[in-house]
Design an enzyme around this catalytic site. Structure first.
Site, PDB file in Angstrom:
ATOM      1  CD  GLU A  34      -8.830  21.375   7.681  1.00  0.00           C
ATOM      2  OE1 GLU A  34      -9.630  20.731   8.372  1.00  0.00           O
ATOM      3  OE2 GLU A  34      -8.444  22.525   7.954  1.00  0.00           O
ATOM      4  CG  ASP A 217      -2.085  28.708   5.606  1.00  0.00           C
ATOM      5  OD1 ASP A 217      -2.573  27.625   5.273  1.00  0.00           O
ATOM      6  OD2 ASP A 217      -2.502  29.395   6.576  1.00  0.00           O
ATOM      7  CG  ASP A 246     -10.024  28.018   9.915  1.00  0.00           C
ATOM      8  OD1 ASP A 246      -9.945  27.521   8.776  1.00  0.00           O
ATOM      9  OD2 ASP A 246      -9.866  27.342  10.955  1.00  0.00           O
TER      10      ASP A 246
END
Length: 255
Positions: A34, A217, A246
Site C-alpha cells: 500500500e 501480515d 494501521d
C-alpha cells in the site's frame, strides 16, 4: 539476516516513520505494501541515503508494492504471470540467494461479493505461480499483507471473526492453507505457537488501544529456510506513533 513486511498505508504520509523504523530495526530486506504512489514519485533517493536499494511497482491512490534491500535486487517480477490485473499488488525479486515474494492480497470487501470472488481467483493465480517459483527458488520467503487471519489465535474475537466474515472466512483460510501446502511455513506461528499478537488494528473504536486486532501480515518461509528461522515477531511500536499506519511490521530472522 532480518526480513520484514510492512503495509505502510501511504508511503507519502509514512515515509518519516519508515525512515525512523529502518534506522531502529535495521532490517536487511523490507517488503512494503500500500505505497499508494506512482513510480515517478517513489522516494528512491531518500531510501538510498539510508543504505537501501529499491524495486517498486505502484499506482496513484491505491495499492503499490516495493522491496527494499541492502544489496541490489535482481530477477524482478512485477505482477502475477498470466493473470491480467491492473492492480499493483505483487512484486518478487532475488536478493542474495533468497527469493522474496511480496504480496498485497485483495481485501475482498464482504463474503459473497464480486470482490470476494476476485480475491479467491487472485489467490488461485498466486498459488499456481508460486508452485513454479518454489521449484525454481527453493530458498524463498513469501510475505506481505495477506488480508487473511490464519486461525482463531490470530483474531481478537473468534465469535466476531467467524467463518462467514471477510478476512476469516472458511474459503479464504482454505486458500491460504493451499499456499502453505506448497511447502511454506508461517514463521511467526512456528516459533510462537500459543501467542496471540496482532499486526493490524482498525483506526475506529480505539482498536489499537483496546487491542482489537488481527494478525494478517505474514512471513511464510520455504521448507529449505524453515530450519534457519531463529526468531519472528511483530513490532508494535510504529503503531504508537503519530498518524501511524494501521499495520505494524512483521519480521523474521534467518540464521
Amino acid at each position: 539476516m532480518k526480513i520484514a513486511s510492512w503495509n505502510v498505508n501511504s508511503l507519502n504520509v509514512r515515509l518519516p516513520h519508515l525512515q525512523q523504523w529502518l534506522g531502529q530495526a535495521a532490517p536487511d530486506v523490507v517488503a512494503l505494501q500500500e505505497t499508494k504512489l506512482e513510480d515517478a514519485r517513489f522516494p528512491d533517493d531518500a531510501l538510498a541515503a539510508l543504505g537501501y536499494r529499491s524495486v517498486f511497482c505502484g499506482q496513484k491512490t491505491y495499492n503499490g508494492v516495493a522491496i527494499l534491500s541492502r544489496e541490489p535486487a535482481r530477477e524482478v517480477q512485477y505482477g502475477i504471470p498470466g493473470f491480467e490485473d491492473t492492480q499493483k499488488r505483487v512484486i518478487a525479486a532475488t536478493v542474495g540467494d533468497l527469493r522474496i515474494v511480496n504480496l498485497y492480497v485483495v481485501n475482498g470487501q464482504a463474503v459473497g461479493s464480486e470482490k470476494y470472488e476476485y480475491k479467491l481467483r487472485w489467490l488461485q493465480a498466486v498459488h499456481d505461480w508460486l508452485q513454479e517459483e518454489l521449484r525454481a527458488h527453493p530458498r524463498a520467503i513469501v510475505l506481505g499483507d495477506f488480508n487473511i487471519a490464519p486461525d482463531e489465535r490470530d483474531v481478537h474475537d473468534p465469535a466476531l471473526w467467524h467463518d462467514g466474515h471477510i478476512l476469516s472466512s472458511a474459503a479464504e483460510r482454505a486458500a491460504l492453507q493451499r499456499l502453505c501446502a506448497l511447502g511454506l511455513h508461517d514463521a511467526y506461528r512456528a516459533l510462537n505457537p500459543e501467542a496471540r499478537e496482532f499486526s493490524w488494528w482498525d483506526y475506529r473504536q480505539a482498536g489499537f488501544r483496546r487491542n482489537l486486532g488481527l494478525r494478517i501480515d505474514l512471513t511464510l518461509v520455504s521448507e529449505a529456510l524453515r530450519p534457519h528461522c531463529g526468531a519472528s515477531g511483530i513490532d508494535r511500536e510504529p503503531r504508537t506513533w503519530e498518524r501511524p499506519s494501521d499495520h505494524a511490521p512483521a519480521w523474521v530472522e534467518l540464521a
